[in-house]
Design a protein around this motif. Structure first.
Motif, mmCIF file in Angstrom:
data_model
loop_
_atom_site.group_PDB
_atom_site.id
_atom_site.type_symbol
_atom_site.label_atom_id
_atom_site.label_comp_id
_atom_site.label_asym_id
_atom_site.label_seq_id
_atom_site.Cartn_x
_atom_site.Cartn_y
_atom_site.Cartn_z
ATOM 1 N N UNK A 103 -33.632 8.461 23.180
ATOM 2 C CA UNK A 103 -35.200 8.496 23.233
ATOM 3 C C UNK A 103 -36.159 7.356 22.864
ATOM 4 N N UNK A 104 -35.349 6.869 21.885
ATOM 5 C CA UNK A 104 -36.075 5.306 21.350
ATOM 6 C C UNK A 104 -35.673 4.551 22.449
ATOM 7 N N UNK A 105 -34.717 4.362 23.176
ATOM 8 C CA UNK A 105 -34.331 3.555 24.304
ATOM 9 C C UNK A 105 -35.219 3.673 25.631
ATOM 10 N N UNK A 106 -35.306 4.906 25.582
ATOM 11 C CA UNK A 106 -36.419 5.407 26.863
ATOM 12 C C UNK A 106 -37.702 4.521 26.576
ATOM 13 N N UNK A 107 -38.337 4.737 25.460
ATOM 14 C CA UNK A 107 -39.719 4.078 25.091
ATOM 15 C C UNK A 107 -39.704 2.590 25.064
ATOM 16 N N UNK A 155 -31.811 3.874 30.703
ATOM 17 C CA UNK A 155 -31.993 3.342 29.431
ATOM 18 C C UNK A 155 -31.390 4.316 28.359
ATOM 19 N N UNK A 156 -32.145 5.466 28.568
ATOM 20 C CA UNK A 156 -31.926 6.768 27.610
ATOM 21 C C UNK A 156 -30.518 7.154 27.797
ATOM 22 N N UNK A 157 -30.053 7.327 29.128
ATOM 23 C CA UNK A 157 -28.802 8.057 29.487
ATOM 24 C C UNK A 157 -27.575 6.785 28.782
ATOM 25 N N UNK A 158 -27.865 5.585 29.000
ATOM 26 C CA UNK A 158 -26.737 4.629 28.468
ATOM 27 C C UNK A 158 -26.877 4.540 27.170
ATOM 28 N N UNK A 159 -27.958 4.650 26.379
ATOM 29 C CA UNK A 159 -27.966 4.602 24.934
ATOM 30 C C UNK A 159 -27.270 6.001 24.340
ATOM 31 N N UNK A 160 -27.600 6.853 25.022
ATOM 32 C CA UNK A 160 -27.109 8.249 24.465
ATOM 33 C C UNK A 160 -25.494 8.127 24.611
ATOM 34 N N UNK A 161 -25.050 7.739 25.735
ATOM 35 C CA UNK A 161 -23.504 7.713 25.773
ATOM 36 C C UNK A 161 -22.932 6.469 24.754
ATOM 37 N N UNK A 162 -23.637 5.453 24.555
ATOM 38 C CA UNK A 162 -23.181 4.426 23.754
ATOM 39 C C UNK A 162 -23.090 4.812 22.341
ATOM 40 N N UNK A 163 -24.137 5.643 21.770
ATOM 41 C CA UNK A 163 -24.301 6.192 20.390
ATOM 42 C C UNK A 163 -23.260 7.108 20.302
#
Length: 214
Positions: A90-94, A193-201
């Motif tokens: 969510x942070x990456x989304x913003x 961005x939200x999707x990629x960050x979620x997968x990354x984390x």
């Protein structure tokens, strides 16, 4: 001897938090005010304030004999990692929504440095750039409630993040994922961005748990 100034209590807290998390003070070890006064070279007042905050963070527990180190349990680690998965996307989304060119330039430079240090096998610098990348996204998001909720817990798992960043496996993949996240944020693609960050984390979460099991 630590230099005394207006934020001495904060410095003592940061020092003790870091030493507990890194294992300088081990689980079950008893920390007394007298011992800490002698080791840190400060008065009891900042020590007491730091101990109070450490207890609130559940890193120590007050007992009649002194402050017993709790450290980070396996369950704590799992909870913190799951919190990252839920919130950091969510942070990456913003971040993709609120980015500035200046921030993007610094993020690109950070990604390039991380890639360079991966190629050099400098794991210490790789971890440093990894942390900086995520800090930049936090700042870029402009959502302090989210970042303030997550930042203290991330500090607690720094030791585990460092140990899981294998230079031959996880480090190159992490750098590649950072590059993709940067490009998506730069393009303003919020959902991606939200999707990629979620997968990354989530991949980082599994890597950390696997390293702990080993």
């Amino acid at each position: 001897m630590m230099t005394k100034h207006v934020s001495l209590a904060d410095r003592v807290f940061d020092r003790l938090e870091r030493d507990i998390i890194s294992g300088v003070y081990r689980k079950g070890e008893v920390l007394t005010e007298l011992r800490l006064v002698e080791e840190l070279g400060v008065s009891r007042t900042p020590i007491r304030e730091a101990i109070r905050r450490l207890a609130q963070e559940r890193l120590i527990q007050e007992t009649p004999k002194g402050s017993v180190v709790l450290g980070i349990t396996r369950r704590d680690l799992e909870d913190i990692l799951l919190m990252r998965v839920r919130i950091e996307g969510l942070i990456a989304y913003y971040a993709a929504q609120n980015r500035t060119q200046e921030q993007l330039d610094e993020m690109k430079h950070t990604v390039e440095l991380q890639e360079y240090y991966v190629s050099r096998g400098d794991i210490g610098r790789v971890v440093e750039m990894d942390c900086r990348f995520h800090e930049l996204i936090f700042d870029m998001s402009q959502h302090p409630v989210l970042t303030d909720a997550l930042s203290p817990t991330i500090r607690k798992i720094m030791k585990f993040r460092r140990e899981s960043m294998d230079i031959l496996t996880r480090a190159p993949r992490s750098a590649k994922e950072h590059r993709e996240i940067y490009e998506t944020i730069a393009a303003g693609e919020r959902d991606r961005a939200e999707l990629l960050m979620t997968h990354h984390v989530d991949k980082a979460r599994q890597s950390i748990l696997d390293a702990c099991d080993e």
